[in-house]
Design a protein around this motif. Structure first.
Motif, PDB file in Angstrom:
ATOM      1  N   LEU A 227      37.319  42.425  53.183  1.00 39.25           N
ATOM      2  CA  LEU A 227      37.406  43.653  53.979  1.00 39.25           C
ATOM      3  C   LEU A 227      37.828  44.837  53.119  1.00 39.25           C
ATOM      4  CD1 LEU A 227      39.083  42.397  57.270  1.00 39.25           C
ATOM      5  CD2 LEU A 227      36.978  43.721  57.149  1.00 39.25           C
ATOM      6  N   ILE A 228      38.842  44.615  52.281  1.00 40.23           N
ATOM      7  CA  ILE A 228      39.300  45.687  51.396  1.00 40.23           C
ATOM      8  C   ILE A 228      38.189  46.107  50.444  1.00 40.23           C
ATOM      9  CG2 ILE A 228      40.881  46.238  49.505  1.00 40.23           C
ATOM     10  CD1 ILE A 228      42.944  44.430  50.914  1.00 40.23           C
ATOM     11  N   ALA A 229      37.560  45.121  49.817  1.00 39.34           N
ATOM     12  CA  ALA A 229      36.497  45.419  48.855  1.00 39.34           C
ATOM     13  C   ALA A 229      35.345  46.158  49.521  1.00 39.34           C
ATOM     14  CB  ALA A 229      36.008  44.123  48.213  1.00 39.34           C
ATOM     15  N   ASP A 230      34.955  45.696  50.694  1.00 37.14           N
ATOM     16  CA  ASP A 230      33.844  46.335  51.402  1.00 37.14           C
ATOM     17  C   ASP A 230      34.175  47.784  51.743  1.00 37.14           C
ATOM     18  OD1 ASP A 230      31.248  46.083  53.028  1.00 37.14           O
ATOM     19  OD2 ASP A 230      32.676  46.692  54.571  1.00 37.14           O
ATOM     20  N   ALA A 231      35.386  48.030  52.227  1.00 33.84           N
ATOM     21  CA  ALA A 231      35.776  49.391  52.610  1.00 33.84           C
ATOM     22  C   ALA A 231      35.854  50.322  51.409  1.00 33.84           C
ATOM     23  CB  ALA A 231      37.118  49.353  53.336  1.00 33.84           C
ATOM     24  N   LEU A 232      36.228  49.776  50.237  1.00 36.06           N
ATOM     25  CA  LEU A 232      36.357  50.602  49.036  1.00 36.06           C
ATOM     26  C   LEU A 232      35.071  50.657  48.212  1.00 36.06           C
ATOM     27  CD1 LEU A 232      39.954  49.588  47.864  1.00 36.06           C
ATOM     28  CD2 LEU A 232      39.250  51.624  49.137  1.00 36.06           C
ATOM     29  N   GLY A 233      34.031  49.997  48.690  1.00 39.82           N
ATOM     30  CA  GLY A 233      32.751  50.016  47.975  1.00 39.82           C
ATOM     31  C   GLY A 233      32.726  49.119  46.755  1.00 39.82           C
ATOM     32  N   TRP A 234      33.602  48.120  46.724  1.00 38.78           N
ATOM     33  CA  TRP A 234      33.647  47.185  45.610  1.00 38.78           C
ATOM     34  C   TRP A 234      32.844  45.931  45.920  1.00 38.78           C
ATOM     35  CZ3 TRP A 234      39.717  47.029  44.972  1.00 38.78           C
ATOM     36  CH2 TRP A 234      40.162  48.251  44.455  1.00 38.78           C
ATOM     37  N   THR A 235      32.469  45.227  44.880  1.00 35.55           N
ATOM     38  CA  THR A 235      31.876  43.899  45.006  1.00 35.55           C
ATOM     39  C   THR A 235      32.777  42.903  44.301  1.00 35.55           C
ATOM     40  OG1 THR A 235      29.616  44.774  45.065  1.00 35.55           O
ATOM     41  CG2 THR A 235      29.878  42.439  44.508  1.00 35.55           C
ATOM     42  N   LEU A 236      33.366  42.001  45.068  1.00 37.45           N
ATOM     43  CA  LEU A 236      34.218  40.983  44.473  1.00 37.45           C
ATOM     44  C   LEU A 236      33.358  39.968  43.724  1.00 37.45           C
ATOM     45  CD1 LEU A 236      36.779  40.176  47.323  1.00 37.45           C
ATOM     46  CD2 LEU A 236      37.252  41.364  45.183  1.00 37.45           C
ATOM     47  N   ASP A 237      33.619  39.816  42.421  1.00 38.82           N
ATOM     48  CA  ASP A 237      32.870  38.808  41.694  1.00 38.82           C
ATOM     49  C   ASP A 237      33.622  37.485  41.609  1.00 38.82           C
ATOM     50  OD1 ASP A 237      33.417  40.877  38.785  1.00 38.82           O
ATOM     51  OD2 ASP A 237      34.812  39.479  39.728  1.00 38.82           O
ATOM     52  N   VAL A 270      42.330  42.972  43.617  1.00 44.01           N
ATOM     53  CA  VAL A 270      42.994  42.702  44.895  1.00 44.01           C
ATOM     54  C   VAL A 270      43.918  41.507  44.714  1.00 44.01           C
ATOM     55  CG1 VAL A 270      42.724  42.101  47.333  1.00 44.01           C
ATOM     56  CG2 VAL A 270      41.003  43.535  46.211  1.00 44.01           C
ATOM     57  N   VAL A 271      45.178  41.689  45.079  1.00 43.17           N
ATOM     58  CA  VAL A 271      46.135  40.584  45.106  1.00 43.17           C
ATOM     59  C   VAL A 271      46.761  40.545  46.494  1.00 43.17           C
ATOM     60  CG1 VAL A 271      48.262  39.596  44.179  1.00 43.17           C
ATOM     61  CG2 VAL A 271      46.655  40.757  42.644  1.00 43.17           C
ATOM     62  N   LEU A 272      46.614  39.426  47.178  1.00 46.85           N
ATOM     63  CA  LEU A 272      47.199  39.232  48.499  1.00 46.85           C
ATOM     64  C   LEU A 272      48.183  38.077  48.404  1.00 46.85           C
ATOM     65  CD1 LEU A 272      43.969  39.545  50.685  1.00 46.85           C
ATOM     66  CD2 LEU A 272      45.546  41.350  49.960  1.00 46.85           C
ATOM     67  N   ASP A 273      49.452  38.368  48.606  1.00 47.71           N
ATOM     68  CA  ASP A 273      50.533  37.410  48.397  1.00 47.71           C
ATOM     69  C   ASP A 273      51.238  37.180  49.726  1.00 47.71           C
ATOM     70  OD1 ASP A 273      53.104  36.264  47.782  1.00 47.71           O
ATOM     71  OD2 ASP A 273      52.861  36.927  45.717  1.00 47.71           O
ATOM     72  N   LEU A 274      51.121  35.950  50.256  1.00 48.75           N
ATOM     73  CA  LEU A 274      51.667  35.622  51.565  1.00 48.75           C
ATOM     74  C   LEU A 274      52.647  34.461  51.443  1.00 48.75           C
ATOM     75  CD1 LEU A 274      51.697  35.759  54.716  1.00 48.75           C
ATOM     76  CD2 LEU A 274      49.724  34.205  54.667  1.00 48.75           C
ATOM     77  N   LEU A 275      53.891  34.693  51.850  1.00 46.74           N
ATOM     78  CA  LEU A 275      54.900  33.642  51.892  1.00 46.74           C
ATOM     79  C   LEU A 275      55.392  33.512  53.323  1.00 46.74           C
ATOM     80  CD1 LEU A 275      57.696  32.855  49.371  1.00 46.74           C
ATOM     81  CD2 LEU A 275      58.208  32.900  51.816  1.00 46.74           C
ATOM     82  N   MET A 276      55.217  32.311  53.895  1.00 48.18           N
ATOM     83  CA  MET A 276      55.701  32.023  55.243  1.00 48.18           C
ATOM     84  C   MET A 276      56.619  30.816  55.147  1.00 48.18           C
ATOM     85  SD  MET A 276      52.306  32.506  57.644  1.00 48.18           S
ATOM     86  CE  MET A 276      51.469  31.047  56.990  1.00 48.18           C
ATOM     87  N   ALA A 277      57.888  30.979  55.469  1.00 49.68           N
ATOM     88  CA  ALA A 277      58.827  29.883  55.321  1.00 49.68           C
ATOM     89  C   ALA A 277      59.993  30.029  56.281  1.00 49.68           C
ATOM     90  CB  ALA A 277      59.350  29.814  53.879  1.00 49.68           C
TER      91      ALA A 277
END
Length: 340
Positions: A227-237, A270-277
């Motif tokens: 979603l982030i890449a699409d909105a910013l016009g990027w292509t995730l390789d 893009v870095v998405l860091d999720l900690l659930m504990a």
């Protein structure tokens, strides 16, 4: 949809949406009556929207008055076990909260869309299904367009905190080089199904087996990155995701730490860091944008995912009903706290 009459059957009594004193009162079907589905339905009813029908596969709920599960629900609405059993409702929209994976929800959603109903779903993979399911996404988009319906997968994550919010925060940037989002969730404050999904109480071996089988861990980080890449016009390789157990002093799992790292043209983007504990220290949501100008925002305490998901779904109703038909992303539905 009863007797297979599809679109005509479901929308037989729908001339126009009801309007009282200029406020549109939406008639909705609640599909899924787990903790989140009940929360969505109760918030929608509290806003003045009208519950026309409810669906859940749990035999213990089927046939019961919806009012026993959803505060404020009409007394004459009973829970159906299948959407095919719904009477003609005249509904405007379906609020859908069942499963996380696209293959699991498509059999539920396709008949609804074929009946001309718009669907707002909490299915995490539906937030950006094109990367993982291009053929199914194209077919769902074509069907929605042909029926004049809108389909969108949204919620708090995916749907806001780790994708829509950073996209909005990037709006004043002349250039964006990378986006980093960190979300820390204290599972002491969340529902039991989420704790189970995070592997709380398991051994590390059981945790790793559950992750490998796709039963444990958060679903949706690849979709948020896309979603982030699409909105910013990027292509995730490349987009690589890891999931590691968070252990208590006795070696028992108390949560999960998931990280997705995405690259664009070989560079970290893009870095998405999720900690659930359980007992996670200093819950928070943080967005950092390396750009011109740089942006850094922290939500102290973090957004409560259950309450926020219900609000995102219900707040999306008026925007979905005025959006162009098709399979849309959360970034294509303007984020606004319109109440009806």
């Amino acid at each position: 949809m009863k007797n297979g009459r599809g679109r005509r059957q479901l929308r037989h009594f729908l001339p126009t949406a009801a309007t009282i004193m200029g406020v549109r009162l939406v008639r909705f079907i609640q599909y899924g009556l787990g903790p989140i589905g009940i929360g969505i339905a109760e918030l929608a009813v509290a806003r003045g929207h009208v519950l026309m029908s409810a669906v859940d596969i749990d035999p213990a709920k089927v046939g019961r008055p919806a009012s026993e599960l959803v505060a404020g629900a009409p007394a004459d609405v009973r829970v159906a076990g299948d959407a095919a059993d719904l009477p003609a409702t005249g509904a405007d929209v379906v609020l859908h909260s069942t499963r996380s994976r696209v293959p699991e929800v498509l059999p539920q959603i396709l008949p609804l869309v074929d009946a001309g109903l718009s669907v707002i779903s909490t299915c995490e993979e539906l937030a950006f299904p094109w990367r993982r399911y291009p053929r199914e996404s194209a077919e769902l988009d074509a069907l929605a367009r042909s029926r004049g319906a809108v389909v969108v997968g949204t919620g708090v994550n995916p749907g806001f905190v780790m994708d829509v919010l950073p996209v909005v925060l990037a709006s004043p940037c002349r250039e964006v080089r990378s986006v980093t989002v960190e979300r820390v969730v204290d599972l002491d404050l969340r529902r039991e199904p989420l704790r189970r999904k995070a592997g709380v109480g398991l051994t590390p071996a059981e945790f790793r087996r559950g992750v490998a089988e796709g039963r444990l861990g958060h679903v949706g980080l690849p979709e948020s990155a896309a979603l982030i890449a699409d909105a910013l016009g990027w292509t995730l390789d490349d987009a690589r995701e890891t999931a590691e157990p968070v252990l208590d002093p006795h070696g028992v799992v108390r949560g999960v730490h998931q990280v997705l790292r995405g690259t664009v043209a070989g560079r970290p983007a893009v870095v998405l860091d999720l900690l659930m504990a359980v007992g996670a220290e200093r819950p928070r949501d943080t967005v950092r944008i390396d750009g011109d100008p740089p942006v850094a925002v922290e939500i102290s305490g973090g957004l409560h995912g259950d309450a926020a998901t219900c609000a995102v779904i219900v707040n999306a109703i008026p925007r979905v009903l005025t959006a162009p038909p098709g399979l849309l992303t959360p970034t294509q539905i303007p984020p606004a706290p319109r109440q009806r």
